[in-house]
Design a protein around this motif. Structure first.
Motif, PDB file in Angstrom:
ATOM      1  N   ASP A 169       0.826  -1.198   0.000  1.00  0.00           N
ATOM      2  CA  ASP A 169       0.000   0.000   0.000  1.00  0.00           C
ATOM      3  C   ASP A 169       0.868   1.258   0.000  1.00  0.00           C
ATOM      4  O   ASP A 169       0.565   2.230  -0.692  1.00  0.00           O
ATOM      5  N   ARG A 183      -0.070   3.543  -3.160  1.00  0.00           N
ATOM      6  CA  ARG A 183      -0.826   4.776  -2.912  1.00  0.00           C
ATOM      7  C   ARG A 183       0.088   5.773  -2.211  1.00  0.00           C
ATOM      8  O   ARG A 183       0.345   5.667  -1.024  1.00  0.00           O
ATOM      9  N   ARG A 202      -1.051   7.953   5.601  1.00  0.00           N
ATOM     10  CA  ARG A 202      -2.200   7.093   5.878  1.00  0.00           C
ATOM     11  C   ARG A 202      -2.467   7.005   7.362  1.00  0.00           C
ATOM     12  O   ARG A 202      -1.553   7.050   8.178  1.00  0.00           O
ATOM     13  N   GLU A 227     -15.772   8.287   6.392  1.00  0.00           N
ATOM     14  CA  GLU A 227     -16.170   8.065   4.990  1.00  0.00           C
ATOM     15  C   GLU A 227     -16.780   9.340   4.398  1.00  0.00           C
ATOM     16  O   GLU A 227     -16.484   9.704   3.265  1.00  0.00           O
ATOM     17  N   LYS A 281     -14.098  11.801   3.492  1.00  0.00           N
ATOM     18  CA  LYS A 281     -13.014  11.221   2.702  1.00  0.00           C
ATOM     19  C   LYS A 281     -12.518  12.147   1.590  1.00  0.00           C
ATOM     20  O   LYS A 281     -11.329  12.165   1.287  1.00  0.00           O
ATOM     21  N   ASP A 293      -8.738  12.741   0.802  1.00  0.00           N
ATOM     22  CA  ASP A 293      -8.234  12.392  -0.533  1.00  0.00           C
ATOM     23  C   ASP A 293      -7.523  13.587  -1.160  1.00  0.00           C
ATOM     24  O   ASP A 293      -6.474  13.433  -1.794  1.00  0.00           O
ATOM     25  N   ASN A 297      -4.141  13.770  -0.003  1.00  0.00           N
ATOM     26  CA  ASN A 297      -3.399  12.525  -0.273  1.00  0.00           C
ATOM     27  C   ASN A 297      -3.190  11.717   1.006  1.00  0.00           C
ATOM     28  O   ASN A 297      -2.089  11.229   1.282  1.00  0.00           O
ATOM     29  N   HIS A 330      -4.780   8.474   3.177  1.00  0.00           N
ATOM     30  CA  HIS A 330      -5.569   7.266   3.005  1.00  0.00           C
ATOM     31  C   HIS A 330      -5.888   6.641   4.363  1.00  0.00           C
ATOM     32  O   HIS A 330      -5.159   6.838   5.327  1.00  0.00           O
ATOM     33  N   THR A 362      -7.032   2.996   6.532  1.00  0.00           N
ATOM     34  CA  THR A 362      -7.160   1.549   6.642  1.00  0.00           C
ATOM     35  C   THR A 362      -7.644   1.287   8.061  1.00  0.00           C
ATOM     36  O   THR A 362      -7.090   1.841   9.012  1.00  0.00           O
ATOM     37  N   PHE A 372     -12.713   2.430   2.135  1.00  0.00           N
ATOM     38  CA  PHE A 372     -11.328   2.137   2.507  1.00  0.00           C
ATOM     39  C   PHE A 372     -11.222   0.703   3.026  1.00  0.00           C
ATOM     40  O   PHE A 372     -12.221   0.096   3.408  1.00  0.00           O
ATOM     41  N   GLU A 427       4.644   9.042   4.203  1.00  0.00           N
ATOM     42  CA  GLU A 427       4.719   8.265   2.959  1.00  0.00           C
ATOM     43  C   GLU A 427       5.729   7.121   3.024  1.00  0.00           C
ATOM     44  O   GLU A 427       5.676   6.205   2.210  1.00  0.00           O
TER      45      GLU A 427
END
Length: 168
Positions: free
Chosen positions: A28, A32, A36, A57, A60, A64, A67, A69, A71, A92, A133
């Motif tokens: 991931d 992506r 995160r 959600e 989101k 987004d 950038n 994400h 989980t 997600f 990242e």
């Protein structure tokens, strides 16, 4: 219980995904780009978790655009996670850590048989980890009960603050 330090690399993992197959944090991070949030939630039975994940959600598009994400992980079975993801229409990844292995690696509190009060049997408590990242921990927050966790608005504030004050 493990204790993770800010700035260190988060433990990599592979877990069953509600949508089928296996989720790999390492993959991931490659696929992506961006930051995160790794969220541990109490379980598919938890009404507070349902509200929190639904709110994320709904927010989101904001994340987004930055950038970032998401989980989410619980100690539920993959089958329960699948129903939960469909019920809430979550976009997600929702992962299953039924044996509590990852929960222990991340030092997430859990409610076990030795807990001082009854609460849906053995399960993990809420915990939030923000990774950069490269998979380094920028923020962590762990709960010992269902209350006190950051909502989507607070997560936006956390991201804004860290991005503004991040050392190069």
């Amino acid at each position: 219980m493990n204790s993770l330090k800010l700035g260190t690399e988060a433990p990599l993992f592979n877990l069953p995904e509600a949508s089928g197959g296996t989720y790999s944090l390492e993959q991931d991070l490659t696929d992506r780009k961006g930051w995160r949030f790794i969220l541990f939630f109490r379980g598919t039975w938890c009404s507070v978790c349902k509200l929190d994940l639904s709110e994320i959600e709904e927010s989101k598009s904001y994340f987004d655009g930055k950038n970032i994400h998401f989980t989410a992980i619980s100690t539920d079975t993959q089958q329960d996670s699948t129903s939960f993801k469909e019920e809430l229409n979550l976009s997600f990844p929702i992962l299953s850590d039924a044996p509590l292995n990852l929960l222990n690696q991340y030092g997430v509190f859990h409610h076990g048989e030795d807990a001082p009060y009854e609460d849906h049997g053995t399960h993990g408590e809420a915990a939030y980890f923000l990774l950069d990242e490269k998979g380094n921990i920028l923020y962590q927050q762990k709960q010992t009960s269902p209350f006190g966790r950051p909502n989507a608005k607070e997560l936006r504030k956390i991201v804004t603050y860290i991005k503004k004050n991040l050392k190069d």
